[in-house]
Write a protein that holds these residues in place. Structure first.
Motif, PDB file in Angstrom:
ATOM      1  N   LEU A 111      11.878   1.803  -2.196  1.00  0.00           N
ATOM      2  CA  LEU A 111      11.901   0.724  -3.179  1.00  0.00           C
ATOM      3  C   LEU A 111      12.596   1.216  -4.441  1.00  0.00           C
ATOM      4  CD1 LEU A 111       9.931  -0.588  -1.202  1.00  0.00           C
ATOM      5  CD2 LEU A 111       8.592  -1.383  -3.147  1.00  0.00           C
ATOM      6  N   ALA A 112      13.555   0.428  -4.889  1.00  0.00           N
ATOM      7  CA  ALA A 112      14.284   0.791  -6.115  1.00  0.00           C
ATOM      8  C   ALA A 112      13.421   0.494  -7.336  1.00  0.00           C
ATOM      9  CB  ALA A 112      15.590  -0.010  -6.196  1.00  0.00           C
ATOM     10  N   ARG A 113      13.470   1.409  -8.303  1.00  0.00           N
ATOM     11  CA  ARG A 113      14.297   2.596  -8.232  1.00  0.00           C
ATOM     12  C   ARG A 113      13.509   3.843  -7.867  1.00  0.00           C
ATOM     13  NH1 ARG A 113      17.329   1.460 -13.918  1.00  0.00           N
ATOM     14  NH2 ARG A 113      15.213   0.736 -14.398  1.00  0.00           N
ATOM     15  N   LEU A 121      14.945  -3.745  -2.588  1.00  0.00           N
ATOM     16  CA  LEU A 121      14.710  -4.133  -3.966  1.00  0.00           C
ATOM     17  C   LEU A 121      13.551  -5.098  -4.105  1.00  0.00           C
ATOM     18  CD1 LEU A 121      17.882  -3.335  -3.853  1.00  0.00           C
ATOM     19  CD2 LEU A 121      17.875  -4.279  -6.143  1.00  0.00           C
ATOM     20  N   VAL A 122      12.707  -4.797  -5.070  1.00  0.00           N
ATOM     21  CA  VAL A 122      11.590  -5.661  -5.437  1.00  0.00           C
ATOM     22  C   VAL A 122      11.557  -5.739  -6.951  1.00  0.00           C
ATOM     23  CG1 VAL A 122       9.095  -6.001  -5.382  1.00  0.00           C
ATOM     24  CG2 VAL A 122      10.247  -5.018  -3.402  1.00  0.00           C
ATOM     25  N   ARG A 123      11.423  -6.933  -7.478  1.00  0.00           N
ATOM     26  CA  ARG A 123      11.307  -7.128  -8.927  1.00  0.00           C
ATOM     27  C   ARG A 123       9.935  -7.696  -9.243  1.00  0.00           C
ATOM     28  NH1 ARG A 123      13.760  -4.506 -12.365  1.00  0.00           N
ATOM     29  NH2 ARG A 123      13.540  -6.175 -13.887  1.00  0.00           N
ATOM     30  N   GLU A 126       4.215  -5.862 -18.460  1.00  0.00           N
ATOM     31  CA  GLU A 126       3.763  -4.793 -17.584  1.00  0.00           C
ATOM     32  C   GLU A 126       2.683  -5.253 -16.604  1.00  0.00           C
ATOM     33  OE1 GLU A 126       5.029  -1.662 -17.191  1.00  0.00           O
ATOM     34  OE2 GLU A 126       6.583  -2.598 -18.399  1.00  0.00           O
ATOM     35  N   LEU A 127       2.104  -6.428 -16.855  1.00  0.00           N
ATOM     36  CA  LEU A 127       1.064  -6.959 -15.974  1.00  0.00           C
ATOM     37  C   LEU A 127       1.716  -7.847 -14.917  1.00  0.00           C
ATOM     38  CD1 LEU A 127      -1.989  -7.109 -15.492  1.00  0.00           C
ATOM     39  CD2 LEU A 127      -2.045  -9.085 -17.024  1.00  0.00           C
ATOM     40  N   ALA A 128       1.603  -7.449 -13.655  1.00  0.00           N
ATOM     41  CA  ALA A 128       2.277  -8.169 -12.578  1.00  0.00           C
ATOM     42  C   ALA A 128       1.493  -9.395 -12.141  1.00  0.00           C
ATOM     43  CB  ALA A 128       2.490  -7.248 -11.385  1.00  0.00           C
ATOM     44  N   MET A 129       2.194 -10.538 -12.069  1.00  0.00           N
ATOM     45  CA  MET A 129       1.564 -11.748 -11.550  1.00  0.00           C
ATOM     46  C   MET A 129       2.141 -12.118 -10.181  1.00  0.00           C
ATOM     47  SD  MET A 129       3.321 -14.610 -14.022  1.00  0.00           S
ATOM     48  CE  MET A 129       5.108 -14.740 -14.202  1.00  0.00           C
ATOM     49  N   GLY A 130       3.030 -11.283  -9.681  1.00  0.00           N
ATOM     50  CA  GLY A 130       3.666 -11.502  -8.394  1.00  0.00           C
ATOM     51  C   GLY A 130       4.901 -10.632  -8.312  1.00  0.00           C
ATOM     52  N   GLY A 145      -0.024  -3.223  -6.506  1.00  0.00           N
ATOM     53  CA  GLY A 145       0.409  -3.459  -5.134  1.00  0.00           C
ATOM     54  C   GLY A 145       1.290  -4.668  -4.960  1.00  0.00           C
ATOM     55  N   ALA A 146       1.578  -5.406  -6.046  1.00  0.00           N
ATOM     56  CA  ALA A 146       2.349  -6.649  -5.928  1.00  0.00           C
ATOM     57  C   ALA A 146       3.755  -6.402  -5.407  1.00  0.00           C
ATOM     58  CB  ALA A 146       2.407  -7.348  -7.288  1.00  0.00           C
ATOM     59  N   SER A 147       4.402  -5.351  -5.891  1.00  0.00           N
ATOM     60  CA  SER A 147       5.784  -5.093  -5.487  1.00  0.00           C
ATOM     61  C   SER A 147       5.882  -4.722  -4.011  1.00  0.00           C
ATOM     62  CB  SER A 147       6.381  -3.979  -6.344  1.00  0.00           C
ATOM     63  OG  SER A 147       6.492  -4.381  -7.687  1.00  0.00           O
ATOM     64  N   ILE A 148       5.065  -3.800  -3.578  1.00  0.00           N
ATOM     65  CA  ILE A 148       5.175  -3.347  -2.194  1.00  0.00           C
ATOM     66  C   ILE A 148       4.649  -4.403  -1.224  1.00  0.00           C
ATOM     67  CG2 ILE A 148       2.970  -2.155  -1.833  1.00  0.00           C
ATOM     68  CD1 ILE A 148       4.845   0.270  -0.893  1.00  0.00           C
TER      69      ILE A 148
END
Length: 226
Positions: A43-45, A66-68, A77-81, A149-152
């Motif tokens: 997963l980048a980067r 790639l995952v954004r 910095e807080l992931a919602m998805g 864990g949202a990105s992966i």
């Protein structure tokens, strides 16, 4: 399904850098060495240096995925998805964030911004070369660690739709609870260390510098093991 080895309780450890973490992961993934058609996606980067070492040790093909992260407005910095190559994950919000980001227009603004950045990076890293085809293959998805864990998770879901034989998630560090969630969607999860008190991915690295686009390009241009 038997609980993967990544869930076994093990002592906390630290890594000199991402490359060392990749070599440690490769030892835990040794059963995949020499497997026909094996594909490692970093997963980048930050996952690319880790993935390069894994691919080198296992004799696998390496590519970047790639995952954004879709960050909450005013608190990026807080992931919602997350949004992944191939479009995976873009319309799925974490349940907890639906109240704090309820306006559809605000949600779409975040998705559109991160989709544009994903496209930019796709071109910057591989030019016109398409992502390696995962169909019918064992795919090891590697990152430098997981927090929410949202990105992966977005990567796993996007890849699952492409029809791989199996998907393995491999990371140096992450919270035990998140690894358990990922195990519901991946075929195996391997996590080298799961601190009881997890603060951030960088807590187990001596060198946790921000990986640059140039570093990703250089690694992708260097055959693993050379």
């Amino acid at each position: 399904m038997d609980r993967p080895s990544g869930f076994l309780r093990r002592p906390r450890r630290t890594f000199r850098d991402r490359r060392e973490a990749g070599r440690v992961l490769a030892k835990e993934l040794a059963s995949y060495r020499g497997k026909a058609g094996l594909l490692v996606l970093g997963l980048a980067r930050g996952g690319v240096p880790v993935g390069w070492e894994v691919a080198a040790a296992l004799g696998a093909e390496l590519d970047v995925f790639l995952v954004r992260k879709l960050g909450v407005p005013q608190w990026s910095e807080l992931a919602m998805g997350a949004l992944a190559s191939g479009g995976g994950g873009g319309d799925e919000r974490e349940p907890w964030c639906r109240a704090c980001v309820s306006a559809t227009s605000r949600w779409r603004t975040v998705v559109e911004r991160e989709a544009a950045e994903l496209i930019r990076r796709e071109h910057a890293y591989r030019g016109e070369r398409p992502v390696a085809d995962p169909r019918g293959r064992t795919v090891i998805v590697v990152d430098d660690g997981i927090a929410t864990g949202a990105s992966i998770l977005a990567a796993v879901r996007a890849l699952r739709a492409a029809g791989p034989d199996s998907i393995v998630v491999a990371v140096p560090v992450g919270p035990r609870s998140v690894c358990q969630v990922l195990a519901e969607e991946a075929d195996e999860v391997v996590c080298a260390t799961m601190p009881d008190e997890f603060d951030a991915v960088g807590q187990v690295f001596v060198d946790f510098h921000q990986v640059s686009d140039d570093e990703v390009r250089d690694l992708l241009a260097t055959p693993p093991g050379s």
